[in-house]
Design a protein around this motif. Sequence first.
Motif, PDB file in Angstrom:
ATOM      1  N   TYR A 296      75.602  70.936  -5.795  1.00  9.99           N
ATOM      2  CA  TYR A 296      74.695  71.871  -6.460  1.00  9.99           C
ATOM      3  C   TYR A 296      73.539  71.146  -7.129  1.00  9.99           C
ATOM      4  O   TYR A 296      72.419  71.653  -7.190  1.00  9.99           O
ATOM      5  CB  TYR A 296      75.472  72.679  -7.505  1.00  9.99           C
ATOM      6  CG  TYR A 296      74.644  73.705  -8.241  1.00  9.99           C
ATOM      7  CD1 TYR A 296      74.274  74.897  -7.618  1.00  9.99           C
ATOM      8  CD2 TYR A 296      74.225  73.479  -9.557  1.00  9.99           C
ATOM      9  CE1 TYR A 296      73.511  75.839  -8.282  1.00  9.99           C
ATOM     10  CE2 TYR A 296      73.458  74.414 -10.228  1.00  9.99           C
ATOM     11  CZ  TYR A 296      73.104  75.593  -9.591  1.00  9.99           C
ATOM     12  OH  TYR A 296      72.341  76.527 -10.246  1.00  9.99           O
ATOM     13  N   GLN A 297      73.791  69.926  -7.602  1.00 11.09           N
ATOM     14  CA  GLN A 297      72.780  69.150  -8.322  1.00 11.09           C
ATOM     15  C   GLN A 297      73.121  67.677  -8.154  1.00 11.09           C
ATOM     16  O   GLN A 297      74.292  67.305  -8.045  1.00 11.09           O
ATOM     17  CB  GLN A 297      72.790  69.550  -9.802  1.00 11.09           C
ATOM     18  CG  GLN A 297      71.794  68.815 -10.685  1.00 11.09           C
ATOM     19  CD  GLN A 297      71.906  69.273 -12.138  1.00 11.09           C
ATOM     20  OE1 GLN A 297      72.044  70.455 -12.429  1.00 11.09           O
ATOM     21  NE2 GLN A 297      71.859  68.321 -13.052  1.00 11.09           N
ATOM     22  N   VAL A 298      72.097  66.822  -8.124  1.00 15.31           N
ATOM     23  CA  VAL A 298      72.348  65.394  -7.892  1.00 15.31           C
ATOM     24  C   VAL A 298      72.049  64.505  -9.093  1.00 15.31           C
ATOM     25  O   VAL A 298      72.475  63.356  -9.127  1.00 15.31           O
ATOM     26  CB  VAL A 298      71.564  64.882  -6.661  1.00 15.31           C
ATOM     27  CG1 VAL A 298      72.100  65.509  -5.399  1.00 15.31           C
ATOM     28  CG2 VAL A 298      70.067  65.131  -6.813  1.00 15.31           C
ATOM     29  N   HIS A 299      71.304  64.964 -10.072  1.00 14.24           N
ATOM     30  CA  HIS A 299      70.973  64.141 -11.247  1.00 14.24           C
ATOM     31  C   HIS A 299      71.279  64.914 -12.536  1.00 14.24           C
ATOM     32  O   HIS A 299      70.385  65.545 -13.103  1.00 14.24           O
ATOM     33  CB  HIS A 299      69.502  63.718 -11.210  1.00 14.24           C
ATOM     34  CG  HIS A 299      69.117  62.873 -10.052  1.00 14.24           C
ATOM     35  ND1 HIS A 299      69.629  61.604  -9.844  1.00 14.24           N
ATOM     36  CD2 HIS A 299      68.283  63.108  -9.015  1.00 14.24           C
ATOM     37  CE1 HIS A 299      69.113  61.096  -8.737  1.00 14.24           C
ATOM     38  NE2 HIS A 299      68.301  61.992  -8.216  1.00 14.24           N
ATOM     39  N   LEU A 301      75.332  64.433 -10.711  1.00 13.75           N
ATOM     40  CA  LEU A 301      76.043  65.130  -9.648  1.00 13.75           C
ATOM     41  C   LEU A 301      76.850  66.292 -10.213  1.00 13.75           C
ATOM     42  O   LEU A 301      77.678  66.106 -11.111  1.00 13.75           O
ATOM     43  CB  LEU A 301      76.993  64.164  -8.927  1.00 13.75           C
ATOM     44  CG  LEU A 301      76.373  63.292  -7.839  1.00 13.75           C
ATOM     45  CD1 LEU A 301      77.348  62.195  -7.446  1.00 13.75           C
ATOM     46  CD2 LEU A 301      75.991  64.124  -6.626  1.00 13.75           C
ATOM     47  N   ARG A 302      76.620  67.486  -9.677  1.00 13.12           N
ATOM     48  CA  ARG A 302      77.342  68.669 -10.144  1.00 13.12           C
ATOM     49  C   ARG A 302      77.680  69.571  -8.967  1.00 13.12           C
ATOM     50  O   ARG A 302      76.965  69.588  -7.951  1.00 13.12           O
ATOM     51  CB  ARG A 302      76.518  69.444 -11.169  1.00 13.12           C
ATOM     52  CG  ARG A 302      76.364  68.720 -12.503  1.00 13.12           C
ATOM     53  CD  ARG A 302      75.728  69.594 -13.567  1.00 13.12           C
ATOM     54  NE  ARG A 302      75.678  68.931 -14.866  1.00 13.12           N
ATOM     55  CZ  ARG A 302      76.664  68.945 -15.753  1.00 13.12           C
ATOM     56  NH1 ARG A 302      77.774  69.614 -15.476  1.00 13.12           N
ATOM     57  NH2 ARG A 302      76.554  68.314 -16.912  1.00 13.12           N
ATOM     58  N   LYS A 304      79.720  73.647  -8.150  1.00  9.30           N
ATOM     59  CA  LYS A 304      80.226  74.879  -8.743  1.00  9.30           C
ATOM     60  C   LYS A 304      81.698  75.085  -8.402  1.00  9.30           C
ATOM     61  O   LYS A 304      82.081  76.063  -7.753  1.00  9.30           O
ATOM     62  CB  LYS A 304      79.385  76.073  -8.301  1.00  9.30           C
ATOM     63  CG  LYS A 304      78.028  76.112  -8.982  1.00  9.30           C
ATOM     64  CD  LYS A 304      77.392  77.487  -8.900  1.00  9.30           C
ATOM     65  CE  LYS A 304      76.164  77.563  -9.804  1.00  9.30           C
ATOM     66  NZ  LYS A 304      75.625  78.936  -9.874  1.00  9.30           N
ATOM     67  N   THR A 358      79.043  74.573 -13.881  1.00  5.21           N
ATOM     68  CA  THR A 358      79.301  73.511 -12.913  1.00  5.21           C
ATOM     69  C   THR A 358      80.154  72.417 -13.543  1.00  5.21           C
ATOM     70  O   THR A 358      80.222  72.283 -14.766  1.00  5.21           O
ATOM     71  CB  THR A 358      77.987  72.871 -12.425  1.00  5.21           C
ATOM     72  OG1 THR A 358      77.276  72.349 -13.553  1.00  5.21           O
ATOM     73  CG2 THR A 358      77.119  73.882 -11.702  1.00  5.21           C
ATOM     74  N   LYS A 360      80.938  68.174 -13.518  1.00  2.71           N
ATOM     75  CA  LYS A 360      80.181  66.938 -13.321  1.00  2.71           C
ATOM     76  C   LYS A 360      81.015  65.919 -12.551  1.00  2.71           C
ATOM     77  O   LYS A 360      82.216  65.777 -12.790  1.00  2.71           O
ATOM     78  CB  LYS A 360      79.760  66.367 -14.679  1.00  2.71           C
ATOM     79  CG  LYS A 360      78.840  65.165 -14.593  1.00  2.71           C
ATOM     80  CD  LYS A 360      78.422  64.718 -15.993  1.00  2.71           C
ATOM     81  CE  LYS A 360      77.539  63.483 -15.956  1.00  2.71           C
ATOM     82  NZ  LYS A 360      77.160  63.033 -17.317  1.00  2.71           N
ATOM     83  N   ARG A 370      72.221  64.387  -1.529  1.00  2.00           N
ATOM     84  CA  ARG A 370      71.253  65.469  -1.686  1.00  2.00           C
ATOM     85  C   ARG A 370      71.983  66.787  -1.949  1.00  2.00           C
ATOM     86  O   ARG A 370      73.148  66.947  -1.573  1.00  2.00           O
ATOM     87  CB  ARG A 370      70.389  65.605  -0.429  1.00  2.00           C
ATOM     88  CG  ARG A 370      69.529  64.383  -0.125  1.00  2.00           C
ATOM     89  CD  ARG A 370      68.751  64.596   1.158  1.00  2.00           C
ATOM     90  NE  ARG A 370      67.929  63.427   1.488  1.00  2.00           N
ATOM     91  CZ  ARG A 370      67.189  63.318   2.590  1.00  2.00           C
ATOM     92  NH1 ARG A 370      67.187  64.315   3.472  1.00  2.00           N
ATOM     93  NH2 ARG A 370      66.478  62.232   2.802  1.00  2.00           N
ATOM     94  N   THR A 371      71.261  67.700  -2.570  1.00  2.00           N
ATOM     95  CA  THR A 371      71.830  69.033  -2.774  1.00  2.00           C
ATOM     96  C   THR A 371      72.074  69.688  -1.418  1.00  2.00           C
ATOM     97  O   THR A 371      71.329  69.469  -0.456  1.00  2.00           O
ATOM     98  CB  THR A 371      70.870  69.913  -3.602  1.00  2.00           C
ATOM     99  OG1 THR A 371      69.611  69.977  -2.929  1.00  2.00           O
ATOM    100  CG2 THR A 371      70.687  69.342  -4.992  1.00  2.00           C
TER     101      THR A 371
END
Length: 556
Positions: A296-299, A301-302, A304, A358, A360, A370-371
């Motif tokens: 879901y996110q890289v900075h 890393l997350r 859901k 989310t 971590k 990457r997302t």
Amino acid sequence: MKNKSLFLLIIAFLWIPCAKSQDVESTKKIPSTYDRSSITLINMQFPNEAHASEVQGKVDKISFSDKYYNNNLDQLTFSVSFSRSANLSDAIKQYLNEQQIGRQIISKWFARQTDGAMSMDLIFDRGMFNATDAAYIKAQSTKLGNAVLQDYGNRLIGRSYVLVLDYQSVQNMKEAKVSDMNGWKSTVTGYLYKIQYNEEIQNAIYDSWIYPEDTPEVKVEKNKKFEQITIPVEFVTKTTIYATALQSSENSQLGKFIKQKSDDVLLTEMVQKGYDENLYSLEKNYEDFMVKTTVYQVHPLRAKIGKKEGLKCDNRYFVYEYVYNEKTNTTKPVRRGVIRATSKIVDNRQVATGDMGTSKFYQTAGRKLRTGYLLRQQNDFGAEFGLGYEMGEVGGAYGRFDIRLGRYIGIKSLFLLIEGGAQLKDYEAVAGTTDIDGILFAHYGAGLAKGFMITRNIELRPYISIGQEIASNDDLKDMSDSNGHTFEGLKVLYGKGGANLALNLRHNVQIFGGVGYYSFISKPKNTDDEEINLNWDEIFKDRGGVSTLVGLRIGF
């Protein structure tokens, strides 16, 4: 009421071909949803075996995983009529089918009452609970809205499993003849079965559906139809783990500093571990039990996922990118990295709202992520074995096990380490002028280590440990201190601190180098446990201090 029920049943029938087409499409893209399975737990009891009744009494106290829908029946334990010499997987399957366990579980899904009345409420509730934020947002853009998510529960019925646990060779520490320890140990085998639920069975259930306006005669006939439905279970796989719940006894040196638990509490813990570790082992190899989602996110890393998916600190996930092959006109997943969960895990045990939190993660191997990349649960034993060579006054061959503690205590990259080493070395005798050639030094100890990822593929791991070193040589027995105590079988306690730096060759293979400092922290003792009136570095000149290390480490 009847029209509403018919409408819901029509949606259910329409879902089946729709779900199939979606499965075909899913092979062309990264899947972003995860379907929860349900588990029915059954404890298999051999009545004549030791502690069988005590274990049975603890099964009711098991804390069940949030990752699975709980389909437990009223009775959690059954006593077997067969022996251990039988083919247990087949014998259990025969018992489950004779008891119509499959039909009992499906009855639970449809909330079937004693009069035969059924309801779709539980199925719809579980369909809603299973939905992700992405599915929720997509559903709201349709005319049916939440009805799409509710009906999603129909496909979850086919992911119904039975887990039969067999606690065998149960012993307390007295029976196991282990001194200075309290607690229990057992070998626990889990037998996994799947309910064979299909479209034909679904049609038969709907044919036996009782409506309020049905006449008594019709209700009797429909109940007969339902009782004639056979829903078999099929064996899937089995796994065996070793479960313990131990602590040092109050009479031991360590036990004096530990709050003592009763045997009853320790047995409860052992039974719980039998359940937890069997599920964890099954999740390593069985695809339906592996959580899948997307980055879901890289900075940082997350993703859901969270407590609803049974996520725990340091759980491992592989990260994949689907790569298109022009020659074959197909896509295939290519692993791009390995990540682990931190202790920041979201409590998402609720119906999706489109804005769920989310959890971590941190990366332990691979390239830049990457997302949208696919995350796939990939449980490991959480253990690493390193073999190397130390160079210094204390040196020689060196081996170490590092065991991850994250999923037990919630601290990421914290390890219990168990180390050992051996060295042949010559020393000049302190008590005389004679050199002692070929002294065998062996040491072993335990401690804690904490990992820090410097980059995606380089880790720094500081540690501290405490242990014992033993010196062996036939000439030592001819030497003594000022009190006349011989040097035969000398042993001493040591403390050690240091750090290792590891570079990934693969996600689970590293080369490492490090530096450590040995400090001998007690007076030496001989074979007779007599304290020697000299320090270790006086007997063996300058022994201790800095040692460097190089080696290879493998995780599994």
